[in-house]
Every structure is written in structure tokens, then in C-alpha cells.
Design a protein around this motif. Sequence first.
Motif, mmCIF file in Angstrom:
data_model
loop_
_atom_site.group_PDB
_atom_site.id
_atom_site.type_symbol
_atom_site.label_atom_id
_atom_site.label_comp_id
_atom_site.label_asym_id
_atom_site.label_seq_id
_atom_site.Cartn_x
_atom_site.Cartn_y
_atom_site.Cartn_z
ATOM 1 N N PRO A 153 0.799 -1.246 0.000
ATOM 2 C CA PRO A 153 0.000 0.000 0.000
ATOM 3 C C PRO A 153 0.820 1.280 0.000
ATOM 4 C CG PRO A 153 -0.122 -1.102 2.141
ATOM 5 C CD PRO A 153 0.528 -2.070 1.186
ATOM 6 N N ILE A 154 2.092 1.223 0.450
ATOM 7 C CA ILE A 154 2.900 2.448 0.442
ATOM 8 C C ILE A 154 3.895 2.479 -0.721
ATOM 9 C CG2 ILE A 154 2.649 2.811 2.919
ATOM 10 C CD1 ILE A 154 5.499 1.759 3.282
ATOM 11 N N LEU A 155 3.778 1.541 -1.632
ATOM 12 C CA LEU A 155 4.566 1.533 -2.871
ATOM 13 C C LEU A 155 6.068 1.701 -2.597
ATOM 14 C CD1 LEU A 155 2.281 3.835 -5.081
ATOM 15 C CD2 LEU A 155 2.282 1.331 -4.984
ATOM 16 N N SER A 156 6.610 0.838 -1.771
ATOM 17 C CA SER A 156 8.006 0.998 -1.350
ATOM 18 C C SER A 156 9.009 0.241 -2.212
ATOM 19 C CB SER A 156 8.163 0.540 0.107
ATOM 20 O OG SER A 156 7.887 -0.842 0.240
ATOM 21 N N SER A 157 8.546 -0.491 -3.227
ATOM 22 C CA SER A 157 9.451 -1.323 -4.023
ATOM 23 C C SER A 157 10.543 -0.501 -4.690
ATOM 24 C CB SER A 157 8.667 -2.074 -5.104
ATOM 25 O OG SER A 157 9.552 -2.779 -5.960
ATOM 26 N N ILE A 191 11.636 6.329 -6.145
ATOM 27 C CA ILE A 191 10.532 6.924 -5.392
ATOM 28 C C ILE A 191 9.823 8.018 -6.179
ATOM 29 C CG2 ILE A 191 11.997 8.619 -4.201
ATOM 30 C CD1 ILE A 191 10.202 8.060 -1.699
ATOM 31 N N GLY A 192 10.550 8.765 -6.992
ATOM 32 C CA GLY A 192 9.940 9.834 -7.769
ATOM 33 C C GLY A 192 9.102 9.358 -8.934
ATOM 34 N N LYS A 193 9.130 8.047 -9.213
ATOM 35 C CA LYS A 193 8.388 7.486 -10.341
ATOM 36 C C LYS A 193 7.277 6.534 -9.897
ATOM 37 C CE LYS A 193 11.117 9.246 -13.570
ATOM 38 N NZ LYS A 193 10.638 10.201 -14.587
ATOM 39 N N ARG A 194 6.926 6.547 -8.608
ATOM 40 C CA ARG A 194 5.978 5.560 -8.085
ATOM 41 C C ARG A 194 4.540 6.060 -8.006
ATOM 42 N NH1 ARG A 194 9.647 3.921 -2.865
ATOM 43 N NH2 ARG A 194 11.527 3.319 -4.020
ATOM 44 N N ALA A 195 4.295 7.324 -8.254
ATOM 45 C CA ALA A 195 2.992 7.917 -7.944
ATOM 46 C C ALA A 195 1.849 7.309 -8.742
ATOM 47 C CB ALA A 195 3.041 9.424 -8.155
ATOM 48 N N GLN A 215 0.479 4.646 -12.158
ATOM 49 C CA GLN A 215 0.833 3.460 -12.941
ATOM 50 C C GLN A 215 1.616 3.850 -14.187
ATOM 51 O OE1 GLN A 215 -1.969 1.022 -15.523
ATOM 52 N NE2 GLN A 215 -1.805 -0.338 -13.729
ATOM 53 N N HIS A 216 1.233 4.932 -14.841
ATOM 54 C CA HIS A 216 1.950 5.358 -16.046
ATOM 55 C C HIS A 216 3.397 5.710 -15.724
ATOM 56 C CE1 HIS A 216 -1.226 5.256 -19.035
ATOM 57 N NE2 HIS A 216 -2.055 5.754 -18.131
ATOM 58 N N ASP A 217 3.631 6.371 -14.598
ATOM 59 C CA ASP A 217 5.001 6.691 -14.186
ATOM 60 C C ASP A 217 5.800 5.412 -13.942
ATOM 61 O OD1 ASP A 217 4.634 9.429 -14.300
ATOM 62 O OD2 ASP A 217 4.110 9.604 -12.177
ATOM 63 N N ARG A 218 5.176 4.476 -13.237
ATOM 64 C CA ARG A 218 5.861 3.218 -12.932
ATOM 65 C C ARG A 218 6.192 2.456 -14.209
ATOM 66 N NH1 ARG A 218 1.874 3.395 -8.814
ATOM 67 N NH2 ARG A 218 0.497 1.944 -9.926
ATOM 68 N N LEU A 219 5.219 2.365 -15.100
ATOM 69 C CA LEU A 219 5.440 1.624 -16.338
ATOM 70 C C LEU A 219 6.492 2.305 -17.218
ATOM 71 C CD1 LEU A 219 1.794 0.578 -17.277
ATOM 72 C CD2 LEU A 219 3.538 -0.787 -16.127
ATOM 73 N N ASP A 220 6.461 3.630 -17.262
ATOM 74 C CA ASP A 220 7.468 4.359 -18.049
ATOM 75 C C ASP A 220 8.873 4.029 -17.570
ATOM 76 O OD1 ASP A 220 5.631 5.553 -19.689
ATOM 77 O OD2 ASP A 220 5.632 7.487 -18.631
ATOM 78 N N HIS A 221 9.056 3.973 -16.247
ATOM 79 C CA HIS A 221 10.389 3.649 -15.733
ATOM 80 C C HIS A 221 10.746 2.198 -16.021
ATOM 81 C CE1 HIS A 221 13.966 3.507 -13.284
ATOM 82 N NE2 HIS A 221 13.500 2.393 -12.758
ATOM 83 N N LEU A 222 9.849 1.273 -15.771
ATOM 84 C CA LEU A 222 10.144 -0.146 -15.985
ATOM 85 C C LEU A 222 10.503 -0.427 -17.437
ATOM 86 C CD1 LEU A 222 7.278 -1.677 -13.822
ATOM 87 C CD2 LEU A 222 9.716 -1.754 -13.294
ATOM 88 N N LEU A 223 9.913 0.341 -18.358
ATOM 89 C CA LEU A 223 10.181 0.157 -19.782
ATOM 90 C C LEU A 223 11.422 0.913 -20.257
ATOM 91 C CD1 LEU A 223 6.524 0.511 -21.083
ATOM 92 C CD2 LEU A 223 7.931 -1.555 -21.286
ATOM 93 N N SER A 224 11.941 1.811 -19.442
ATOM 94 C CA SER A 224 13.087 2.624 -19.844
ATOM 95 C C SER A 224 14.371 1.804 -19.857
ATOM 96 C CB SER A 224 13.256 3.804 -18.881
ATOM 97 O OG SER A 224 13.749 3.367 -17.628
ATOM 98 N N ALA A 225 15.421 2.390 -20.384
ATOM 99 C CA ALA A 225 16.714 1.694 -20.461
ATOM 100 C C ALA A 225 17.256 1.345 -19.086
ATOM 101 C CB ALA A 225 17.719 2.563 -21.214
ATOM 102 N N ASP A 226 16.844 2.095 -18.057
ATOM 103 C CA ASP A 226 17.290 1.824 -16.689
ATOM 104 C C ASP A 226 16.324 0.932 -15.925
ATOM 105 O OD1 ASP A 226 19.545 3.460 -16.983
ATOM 106 O OD2 ASP A 226 18.401 5.253 -16.475
ATOM 107 N N GLY A 227 15.188 0.624 -16.518
ATOM 108 C CA GLY A 227 14.179 -0.182 -15.833
ATOM 109 C C GLY A 227 14.493 -1.659 -15.884
ATOM 110 N N VAL A 228 13.933 -2.406 -14.941
ATOM 111 C CA VAL A 228 14.238 -3.831 -14.841
ATOM 112 C C VAL A 228 13.792 -4.584 -16.100
ATOM 113 C CG1 VAL A 228 12.072 -4.355 -13.618
ATOM 114 C CG2 VAL A 228 14.062 -5.860 -13.354
ATOM 115 N N ALA A 249 15.923 -6.445 0.520
ATOM 116 C CA ALA A 249 16.851 -5.383 0.118
ATOM 117 C C ALA A 249 16.256 -4.538 -1.004
ATOM 118 C CB ALA A 249 18.187 -5.981 -0.313
ATOM 119 N N LEU A 250 15.382 -5.142 -1.797
ATOM 120 C CA LEU A 250 14.693 -4.419 -2.872
ATOM 121 C C LEU A 250 13.328 -3.903 -2.426
ATOM 122 C CD1 LEU A 250 15.527 -6.763 -5.893
ATOM 123 C CD2 LEU A 250 16.463 -4.494 -5.463
ATOM 124 N N SER A 251 13.019 -4.083 -1.142
ATOM 125 C CA SER A 251 11.706 -3.707 -0.598
ATOM 126 C C SER A 251 10.561 -4.273 -1.441
ATOM 127 C CB SER A 251 11.574 -2.177 -0.506
ATOM 128 O OG SER A 251 12.472 -1.668 0.454
#
Length: 275
Positions: free
Chosen positions: A131-135, A140-144, A146-159, A225-227
Motif C-alpha cells: 500500500p505504500i509503494l516501497s518497491s 521513489i519519484g516514479k511511483r505515484a 501506474q503510467h510513471d511506474r510503467l514508463d520507468h520499468l520500460l526505460s533503459a534503466d528499468g528492470v 533489500a529491494l523492498s
Amino acid sequence: MSPSPDVHFISGLPRSGSTLLSALLSQNPALVTSGRSSPVAPMILRVSSLMAEGEYAGDFDARKRDRVLRQILDSYYASGTERRVIIDTHRDWCARLGLIDTIFPAAKVICCVRDPIWIMDSLERLIVRDPILSSHLVPIGKRATQHDRLDHLLSADGVFGYAWRVLIEAFHGPFANRLILVDYDYLARYPKATLATLTRELGLPAHDYDFAHVESHDHTAFDQALSTPGLHQLRPKVSFEERRCILPPAVQETLAGGMFWRRPQAGESGVRILA
């Protein structure tokens, strides 16, 4: 001095069965597996960079270099057992096929793959169940949203984005013959056929795998360690789970058709050996 064990690797995309496959293979007493991403690849890459640059570069000819790099893996897995096959897992192996070709010339890289829509769906479910989106999978600046989260995960630095890019490079590169692609849906539906194919292609010792009692390695500290608790948690029985996709239609449309490998058709194997 005992002969060096056979070595193979697991790589590919996240949330695509690499932890499950490693857990199944670990049932075979002749194999030792890392269970999840091990530190072997990062250690080898850091040592190899020291050999290539700076004041120590002249201290290593090709033979010494290859011997030192091989011994990192041998030393990490040394356990006093007679297991003769090591299978190490890390996303970076797809980006280092040239290195594998040189220091582990008989090795294959098993690449676990899956429809990107369902990978992103799985990652999003994993993140939002807290519920607090700590992963830490997302800054942290990209967790607010779903679109922010997906944008990061899809980026070159995303998992996902990083793994996707290095897999494409490996698939189309000069060492593609090292790869064995394992489709997640096929593994989940037909685990016995999947393991039989890998046993034959890798020359593994035969084993009667138990697909109804899968034991997870202890990944608690790594996941904490990855929360992201449960990141490597497995269901005790191998099965395919139908579910509703929680990604918006627009995101699904963007990801649809993104697979650059051919999905298995009805009656075909989901294990593809590249030549």
C-alpha cells in the motif's frame, strides 16, 4: 585436481520463469543453481574491467585473464560436492555472450521469455500490493501513478527495459547460437516436456523432477533489500494461471506485438534452440 564442472547460464526477461526453472533444476542432485540473480556476473565484469583499463591492464595476457575469470565462478560455487553442472542466473549474461564464448566455450544461455504485456502486468501487481509503494524496482519519484511506474520499468534503466534491450542484442548478435529460448507459458503448462528438452540439449544427467512440490530458495534477504517481498516466491505446484490484465488498454496496445521471437503454436515446443 578434479575436472572443472560443466557451466550453463539462465538469463532473459524478468517475471518470465527464471526463478521457477532454477528451482526445478535444483532438484537434480547433479546440478547446482543460483536460484536467483547471483553476484557472479557482476564480479566477473568488475574484474574484467580492471584487466582492460588502468595501471593493471598490462599484467594480464589472454590465458591469465581467462583463468582468473573462470576461477571466480568456480570459487563461488565450490562446495565440496561432486555436482558436475553449474547453472548461474543473471540478466547480464545476455550482454556478455562474447565473454561466455571465450571462457566457457561449451556453455549455453537459457533465456526465459514471456509476452511483454504479462511481464508488465506481473511487475505492476507485485509493486501495488504494497500500500505504500516501497518497491525499489521503481525510484521513489516514479511511483505515484501506474503510467510513471510503467514508463520507468520500460526505460533503459528499468528492470524490464534493460533486460529487453540486451536480449534483443543477443538474439540478433553473432553469438545467438548460444541461446535457448524458453517460453514462460509453455514452461508453466508443460514443465515435464520443457525439462526433457533442456536435459537433452544441455546433456544434463537425467532426473525425475517433481512438479507438484517445488521448493523456493530462501530469497527473503534479497527481496527485502529491494523492498519487494515475494519477488522470488514460487507456488508449490507448477501450473498456468489465467487472470485479468490490470494494464490500461492503451498500454496493452503499445506492448502488443512486441515479441521478436516466434511464439509456439499449438502442438509446438516452447523451447527454441537458436542455431
